[in-house]
Design an enzyme around this catalytic site. Structure first.
Site, PDB file in Angstrom:
ATOM      1  CG  HIS A   1     -12.647   5.041  -1.623  1.00  0.00           C
ATOM      2  ND1 HIS A   1     -13.880   4.417  -1.424  1.00  0.00           N
ATOM      3  CD2 HIS A   1     -12.281   5.117  -0.231  1.00  0.00           C
ATOM      4  CE1 HIS A   1     -14.452   4.255  -0.312  1.00  0.00           C
ATOM      5  NE2 HIS A   1     -13.290   4.673   0.345  1.00  0.00           N
TER       6      HIS A   1
ATOM      7  CG  ASP B   1     -15.657   2.494  -3.713  1.00  0.00           C
ATOM      8  OD1 ASP B   1     -14.520   2.273  -3.981  1.00  0.00           O
ATOM      9  OD2 ASP B   1     -16.137   3.204  -2.632  1.00  0.00           O
TER      10      ASP B   1
ATOM     11  N   GLY C   1     -13.442   5.279   8.728  1.00  0.00           N
ATOM     12  CA  GLY C   1     -12.519   4.396   9.121  1.00  0.00           C
ATOM     13  C   GLY C   1     -13.134   3.039   8.906  1.00  0.00           C
TER      14      GLY C   1
ATOM     15  CB  SER D   1     -13.719   3.379   4.121  1.00  0.00           C
ATOM     16  OG  SER D   1     -13.770   3.304   2.612  1.00  0.00           O
TER      17      SER D   1
ATOM     18  CB  SER E   1     -18.977   2.488  -1.066  1.00  0.00           C
ATOM     19  OG  SER E   1     -18.621   3.831  -1.952  1.00  0.00           O
TER      20      SER E   1
END
Length: 471
Positions: free
Chosen positions: A219, A249, A336, A338, A354
């Site tokens: 993403h 992802d 943060g 991710s 994810s």
């Protein structure tokens, strides 16, 4: 930003002063035993397996040996044993599994039956804020609904789960909200129309054409194409491939300069790194560690595999972004984190963050993209794209892993992760994780400058670039 020094950077995310490690003791001896050890069969001399990776190898062998009788497995980290589910009452099946070294228990639901349950949920209950995965410890599909699933949505989900039968699936409620953890962020940045996107670098890899690259969340790669190591710096890497939503992802991001140094390691702060030597599949029950700039270093257990998560679409108020094939854990994470690294005690790359629900105060569920799947899909390989020297962080690597305090400016070399001296030893497996606090500014001599103090017990404050980051 000193662009001419970019090629000499380590491309592991630097951690100037990781805040709020809290109770997540780094690399503690795995002491969380699985709760299930009951079965109808009596195990004879099960093997002692020192790592979940060994358990994963044995599980793969037994899955091939037992065929349709194999109904999942998990690692009992307390007893260091593999527990294998079988659905056949054939004593020969049990004997084969026991001779191979597993603890055997007979269960009711086969893998194919549980897969059919997941398919029914996909058809009837693809609702934003829901997730499901097979739990081999209960031999059921566990369905989780976040705080947004209310009213008719909750009624639909509840009736669907009840229709599956109590012996096939269970439903639980999460207090948080399932969301990709893209906001907040750390040390990779991109400027988009709506502002700055910040994500975490996951693992350095070598792309199929031999160029240095890194993996991060899909993403993030969908949200922005060009990435920098500072909030206002020039792009140093470009998205080559990105997958989100759908079957994963993950993103492969190539460094723009082919001579960029990209060591295969996770920087855990205080001048300590953990060498990443292989990509490994997750095993239910194993202890894993997650590094993130927002919440620092935390550990927990893998609770499910091949999880499906239904995120609320960020582009369509009535839509849903469904991601499949994820790892479910009880490791906490916040916005943060991710894209950051999920890894094992012995240096195995497991996944990239994810999304999930909850936080590191109340807990919650966090989902990770498997590294093995991302490597296969992108054609990349784990490992160095060239070894290089970065500046050594001033944090004393021999300091205890309780409160780690920097007394002044923490200067690294040029850092898109060069905080640790490459000659430094890996993290002390016996170290515990307390708060890591920098009392002065955390400044990289290249371009990672935070204008605020790197101090925080829960978050990392800095009014400029957030220099604390996950790798």
């Amino acid at each position: 930003m000193s662009h001419k020094r970019i090629p000499k950077r380590k491309a592991a995310i630097a951690v100037g002063g990781v805040a709020a490690l809290g109770a997540a003791a780094f690399l503690l001896p795995m002491a969380n035993a699985s709760q299930d050890n009951a079965s109808g069969a009596t195990a004879t001399a099960p093997k002692t397996l020192k790592s979940a990776n060994d358990a994963s190898d044995l599980s793969a062998q037994l899955q091939e040996l037992l065929g349709q009788a194999f109904a999942g497995s998990y690692y009992d980290s307390g007893k260091q044993q593999l527990v294998v589910n079988v659905i056949s009452g054939d004593n020969n099946i049990v004997v084969q599994a026991e001779k191979a070294g597993a603890v055997v228990r007979q269960v009711q639901n086969s893998n194919s039956e549980l897969a059919a349950v997941a398919q029914t949920l996909k058809t009837k209950a693809t609702i934003p804020g829901t997730a499901w995965a097979v739990d081999p410890k209960t031999n059921k599909v566990v369905v989780t609904a976040d705080s947004t699933v209310t009213g008719t949505k909750w009624d639909t989900l509840q009736s669907t789960v009840q229709g599956l039968g109590s012996n096939m699936a269970t439903l639980k409620k999460s207090s948080g909200t399932f969301k990709p953890l893209v906001s907040g962020g750390d040390a990779i940045f991109s400027q988009v129309a709506d502002g700055t996107v910040r994500c975490s670098l996951g693992f350095n890899v070598t792309a199929s054409d031999g160029s240095p690259a890194f993996l991060t969340a899909g993403h993030c790669g969908v949200a922005a194409k060009d990435w920098s190591d500072s909030e206002t710096g020039q792009p140093i890497a470009t998205v080559d491939q990105a997958q989100f939503p759908g079957a994963g992802d993950f993103s492969l991001v190539k460094y723009n300069d082919a001579t960029t140094q990209a060591p295969s390691e996770v920087n855990i702060g205080n001048g300590q790194t953990v060498a990443i030597n292989q990509a490994v599949d997750a095993t239910v029950g194993e202890t894993v560690f997650r590094m993130g700039s927002t919440t620092g270093l935390h550990d927990g257990q893998v609770t499910g595999l091949d999880a499906t998560v239904n995120f609320q679409s960020e582009t369509d108020p009535n839509g849903v972004d469904t991601v499949t094939g994820l790892i479910q854990t009880n490791v906490c994470a916040e916005a943060g984190d991710s894209g950051g690294s999920l890894f094992t005690q012995d240096g195995g790359a497991v996944g990239m963050t994810s999304g999930g629900s909850g936080d590191c105060t109340s807990g919650g569920e966090t989902f990770f993209q498997p590294v093995t799947t991302a490597l296969q899909a992108t054609g990349a390989t784990l490992g160095d794209a060239g070894a290089g020297a970065g500046g050594a962080a001033t944090a004393d690597p021999s300091a205890s892993a309780g409160d780690q305090t920097g007394t002044g400016d923490q200067a690294g070399g040029d850092q898109i992760g060069g905080a640790a001296d490459p000659s430094a030893t890996a993290a002390d497996p016996s170290a515990t994780a307390g708060d890591q606090t920098g009392t002065g500014d955390q400044t990289g001599t290249g371009d990672q400058s935070g204008t605020g103090d790197g101090t925080g017990t829960g978050d990392q404050s800095g009014t400029g670039t957030d220099t604390s980051s996950s790798h």
